[in-house]
Design a protein around this motif. Structure first.
Motif, short mmCIF file in Angstrom:
data_model
loop_
_atom_site.label_atom_id
_atom_site.label_comp_id
_atom_site.label_asym_id
_atom_site.label_seq_id
_atom_site.Cartn_x
_atom_site.Cartn_y
_atom_site.Cartn_z
N THR A 85 2.98 1.49 55.75
CA THR A 85 3.93 0.39 55.96
C THR A 85 5.13 0.87 56.75
OG1 THR A 85 3.23 -0.67 53.91
CG2 THR A 85 5.37 -1.33 54.79
N PHE A 86 5.68 2.01 56.35
CA PHE A 86 6.83 2.55 57.06
C PHE A 86 6.49 2.85 58.52
CE2 PHE A 86 9.40 6.00 58.70
CZ PHE A 86 10.67 5.49 58.51
N LEU A 87 5.36 3.47 58.75
CA LEU A 87 4.96 3.82 60.13
C LEU A 87 4.72 2.58 60.99
CD1 LEU A 87 2.62 6.87 59.45
CD2 LEU A 87 4.93 6.90 60.44
N LEU A 88 4.12 1.56 60.42
CA LEU A 88 3.92 0.31 61.17
C LEU A 88 5.26 -0.34 61.51
CD1 LEU A 88 0.85 -1.14 59.24
CD2 LEU A 88 0.88 -0.44 61.66
N GLY A 89 6.17 -0.37 60.55
CA GLY A 89 7.50 -0.94 60.81
C GLY A 89 8.25 -0.15 61.87
N ALA A 90 8.16 1.17 61.81
CA ALA A 90 8.82 2.01 62.81
C ALA A 90 8.19 1.80 64.18
CB ALA A 90 8.73 3.48 62.40
N LEU A 131 13.48 -0.67 57.12
CA LEU A 131 12.89 0.67 57.24
C LEU A 131 13.64 1.69 56.39
CD1 LEU A 131 11.94 0.84 61.02
CD2 LEU A 131 10.38 0.83 59.05
N MET A 132 14.95 1.57 56.35
CA MET A 132 15.71 2.50 55.49
C MET A 132 15.33 2.31 54.02
SD MET A 132 19.50 2.75 57.16
CE MET A 132 19.68 1.16 57.94
N ILE A 133 15.18 1.06 53.63
CA ILE A 133 14.79 0.77 52.25
C ILE A 133 13.37 1.27 51.99
CG2 ILE A 133 14.33 -1.08 50.60
CD1 ILE A 133 16.58 -2.68 52.07
N LEU A 134 12.46 0.99 52.93
CA LEU A 134 11.08 1.45 52.77
C LEU A 134 10.99 2.97 52.73
CD1 LEU A 134 9.08 -0.91 55.15
CD2 LEU A 134 9.08 -0.93 52.65
N LEU A 135 11.83 3.64 53.51
CA LEU A 135 11.84 5.10 53.48
C LEU A 135 12.23 5.60 52.09
CD1 LEU A 135 11.48 7.78 54.96
CD2 LEU A 135 13.87 7.61 55.68
N MET A 136 13.24 4.98 51.50
CA MET A 136 13.65 5.39 50.15
C MET A 136 12.52 5.16 49.15
SD MET A 136 17.66 4.31 49.78
CE MET A 136 17.53 2.66 50.42
N VAL A 137 11.85 4.02 49.25
CA VAL A 137 10.74 3.73 48.33
C VAL A 137 9.61 4.73 48.56
CG1 VAL A 137 8.97 2.03 47.69
CG2 VAL A 137 11.32 1.28 48.13
N THR A 138 9.32 5.04 49.83
CA THR A 138 8.24 5.98 50.15
C THR A 138 8.55 7.37 49.63
OG1 THR A 138 7.71 4.66 52.11
CG2 THR A 138 6.83 6.90 52.02
N VAL A 139 9.76 7.84 49.82
CA VAL A 139 10.16 9.15 49.30
C VAL A 139 10.01 9.17 47.79
CG1 VAL A 139 12.13 10.71 48.97
CG2 VAL A 139 11.64 9.77 51.25
N ARG A 140 10.48 8.12 47.14
CA ARG A 140 10.36 8.04 45.68
C ARG A 140 8.89 8.00 45.25
NH1 ARG A 140 13.71 3.62 42.92
NH2 ARG A 140 13.03 4.85 41.13
N ALA A 141 8.05 7.34 46.05
CA ALA A 141 6.62 7.29 45.72
C ALA A 141 6.04 8.70 45.73
CB ALA A 141 5.88 6.40 46.73
N PHE A 142 6.40 9.49 46.73
CA PHE A 142 5.88 10.86 46.83
C PHE A 142 6.49 11.79 45.79
CE2 PHE A 142 4.11 9.28 50.69
CZ PHE A 142 2.97 10.05 50.90
N ARG A 143 7.60 11.39 45.21
CA ARG A 143 8.22 12.18 44.13
C ARG A 143 7.70 11.77 42.75
NH1 ARG A 143 14.54 12.68 46.00
NH2 ARG A 143 14.14 14.16 47.70
N GLY A 144 6.78 10.84 42.71
CA GLY A 144 6.17 10.45 41.45
C GLY A 144 6.86 9.31 40.72
N HIS A 145 7.80 8.67 41.39
CA HIS A 145 8.48 7.54 40.77
C HIS A 145 7.53 6.33 40.79
CE1 HIS A 145 12.73 9.27 41.76
NE2 HIS A 145 11.90 10.19 41.31
N PHE A 146 7.84 5.36 40.00
CA PHE A 146 7.11 4.10 39.89
C PHE A 146 5.79 4.30 39.13
CE2 PHE A 146 9.31 3.86 44.09
CZ PHE A 146 10.37 3.06 43.68
N SER A 147 5.41 3.24 38.46
CA SER A 147 4.17 3.27 37.69
C SER A 147 3.68 1.84 37.53
CB SER A 147 4.43 3.88 36.30
OG SER A 147 5.27 3.02 35.54
N ALA A 148 2.56 1.70 36.84
CA ALA A 148 2.02 0.36 36.59
C ALA A 148 3.02 -0.48 35.78
CB ALA A 148 0.69 0.46 35.86
N GLU A 149 3.80 0.20 34.93
CA GLU A 149 4.78 -0.51 34.11
C GLU A 149 6.13 -0.68 34.81
OE1 GLU A 149 3.24 2.41 33.03
OE2 GLU A 149 1.60 1.26 32.15
#
Length: 178
Positions: A85-90, A131-149
């Motif tokens: 998503t980030f790459l497509l937006g960029a 894109l700035m917001i998506l980058l933050m979400v993407t970085v957090r995704a790779f750091r293990g943040h977020f879950s099904a809950e």
């Protein structure tokens, strides 16, 4: 409705009003004044903008895929969806900037050019913010943040990104195709 969702919806409503002001200028120049669109001697790159539209709309699909993946606990698909998503937006923003460089007219050349740059530039600013917001979400995704809950931090930015995509369809249809 939770406060985060309400806040995003109110923000989007305010942004619709901002775009409405720019569309008012567009319709005034084009319809009320009866000026040719685009201005004589200029041409809009409809095909390139059409491909760019497909790129941006694809980013909504990959973002939805990422959100559904995190809801199912599929971390690999979630990370892949966010990165894509980030790459497509960029890519969309890069193509838009390249269009500005090569379009052959400047904002000060005519009222039509001013409105063109105003509408597409306003949208581009929203893409950059997204894109700035998506980058933050993407970085957090790779750091293990977020879950099904706990995925609200993906869902709320996703609503903004979908708004940006829908707004581009309106801009593209109005400015490039009509």
């Amino acid at each position: 409705m939770d406060p985060q969702m309400l806040g995003m919806l109110l923000f989007i409503i305010s942004e619709i009003m901002v775009f409405g002001a720019f569309f008012t200028a567009y319709f005034f120049i084009r319809v009320v004044d009866g000026n040719p669109w685009p201005a004589e001697g200029t041409e809009l790159p409809k095909l390139i903008a059409g491909v760019n539209t497909a790129i941006l709309l694809s980013s909504s699909i990959t973002l939805h895929w990422a959100l559904e993946a995190v809801k199912r606990g599929n971390r690999g698909a979630f990370k892949a969806g966010m990165a894509t998503t980030f790459l497509l937006g960029a890519t969309f923003l890069f193509v838009q900037i390249n269009e500005y460089v090569n379009i052959g007219f400047a904002p000060y050349d005519s009222a039509q050019a001013s409105v063109f740059y105003g509408l597409t530039g306003l949208h581009g600013a929203h893409v950059a913010l997204g894109l700035m917001i998506l980058l933050m979400v993407t970085v957090r995704a790779f750091r293990g943040h977020f879950s099904a809950e706990e995925h609200r931090g993906v869902e709320i930015p996703g609503i903004y990104w979908h708004f940006v995509d829908v707004m581009w369809v309106v801009v593209y249809s109005t400015v490039y195709l009509l």
